[in-house]
Motif scaffolding. Structure first.
Motif, mmCIF file in Angstrom:
data_model
loop_
_atom_site.group_PDB
_atom_site.id
_atom_site.type_symbol
_atom_site.label_atom_id
_atom_site.label_comp_id
_atom_site.label_asym_id
_atom_site.label_seq_id
_atom_site.Cartn_x
_atom_site.Cartn_y
_atom_site.Cartn_z
ATOM 1 N N THR A 97 0.809 -1.285 -0.039
ATOM 2 C CA THR A 97 -0.144 -0.171 -0.181
ATOM 3 C C THR A 97 0.900 1.174 0.026
ATOM 4 O O THR A 97 2.013 1.198 0.668
ATOM 5 N N TYR A 98 0.371 2.435 -0.703
ATOM 6 C CA TYR A 98 1.282 3.670 -0.709
ATOM 7 C C TYR A 98 0.285 4.533 0.045
ATOM 8 O O TYR A 98 -0.748 4.950 -0.483
ATOM 9 N N LEU A 99 0.826 5.077 1.114
ATOM 10 C CA LEU A 99 0.065 6.184 1.954
ATOM 11 C C LEU A 99 0.959 7.476 1.314
ATOM 12 O O LEU A 99 2.014 7.704 1.653
ATOM 13 N N CYS A 100 0.234 8.606 0.611
ATOM 14 C CA CYS A 100 0.996 9.469 0.046
ATOM 15 C C CYS A 100 0.355 10.766 0.586
ATOM 16 O O CYS A 100 -0.969 11.190 0.093
ATOM 17 N N THR A 101 0.976 11.554 1.365
ATOM 18 C CA THR A 101 0.629 12.809 1.820
ATOM 19 C C THR A 101 0.863 13.978 1.115
ATOM 20 O O THR A 101 0.598 15.322 1.537
ATOM 21 N N ALA A 102 1.329 13.798 -0.245
ATOM 22 C CA ALA A 102 1.943 15.136 -0.709
ATOM 23 C C ALA A 102 1.651 14.802 -2.254
ATOM 24 O O ALA A 102 1.802 13.917 -2.673
ATOM 25 N N SER A 103 1.585 16.029 -2.885
ATOM 26 C CA SER A 103 1.469 16.299 -4.227
ATOM 27 C C SER A 103 2.038 17.560 -4.801
ATOM 28 O O SER A 103 2.689 18.162 -3.958
ATOM 29 N N HIS A 104 1.962 18.071 -5.951
ATOM 30 C CA HIS A 104 2.231 19.130 -6.488
ATOM 31 C C HIS A 104 1.190 19.882 -6.905
ATOM 32 O O HIS A 104 0.052 19.551 -7.321
ATOM 33 N N ASP A 105 1.235 21.432 -6.737
ATOM 34 C CA ASP A 105 -0.029 22.197 -7.136
ATOM 35 C C ASP A 105 0.143 22.399 -8.652
ATOM 36 O O ASP A 105 0.819 23.554 -9.064
ATOM 37 N N TYR A 106 -0.329 21.766 -9.361
ATOM 38 C CA TYR A 106 -0.443 21.786 -10.723
ATOM 39 C C TYR A 106 -1.405 22.852 -11.402
ATOM 40 O O TYR A 106 -1.298 23.252 -12.621
#
Length: 185
Positions: A97-106
């Motif tokens: 499982t991948y717990l992802c708390t970040a992304s980029h402001d596209y």
């Protein structure tokens, strides 16, 4: 979600953490969960000694994790916790499982050299939830009390209490019929 900047001090502490995990945890036998919990706690994580953390789990920043009583991070779980990941009691996060708390402001108005701001949001997994194998959980999500997210699902919205969810993106399939208790009987 909020904009986040990673400092040099954070990069250095995460490097020390990663080297420590490789040297003292990643190769250990599966049954040594308490040892791995201790290492996580030394580096600022909050985890109960009754928790199970498998040796090949990846935790990006131990200071941003809370792991409740008798909860499990299964084999190959990747916890990209730039923001807080809070896991309640009696929770299972299954393998890969991948717990992802970040992304980029596209959607930011001006993107220079294709560099977008890092945006973060917490992941909260409430008591008695089960995240099945190879699920992706995105930033700023809550997995409700007693919910189940079926294998290979993509969590793009919050789940309600005791619901069963699956798919890409997830959808509510039905409610869970189980009585949830920490007492055998």
């Amino acid at each position: 979600m909020q904009i986040h900047h990673i400092t040099l001090a954070n990069k250095i502490s995460r490097l020390i953490w990663k080297v420590t995990w490789i040297l003292f945890a990643a190769w250990t036998p599966v049954f040594m969960h308490r040892w791995r919990v201790l290492l996580l706690r030394i580096f600022g994580g909050k985890a109960c000694y009754s928790s199970c953390i498998y040796p090949n789990v990846k935790v990006w920043d131990p200071k941003n994790i809370i792991l409740g009583h008798k909860s499990t991070l299964g084999p190959d779980v990747d916890c990209y916790n730039v923001a807080l990941v809070e896991i309640g009691d009696f929770v299972t996060v299954s393998q890969r499982t991948y717990l992802c708390t970040a992304s980029h402001d596209y959607d930011q108005p001006i993107v220079s050299n294709n560099l977008m701001d890092l945006i973060v949001g917490p992941i909260i997994i409430e008591d008695y939830a089960w995240i099945a194998a190879e699920v992706f959980v995105g930033p700023d999500r809550v997995i409700g009390y007693g919910s189940i997210v079926l294998a290979r699902s993509v969590v793009t919205k919050n789940t309600l209490e005791k619901g069963i969810y699956g798919g890409n993106p997830i959808r509510h399939i039905r409610d869970r019929k189980s009585v949830l208790s920490n007492e055998a009987g």
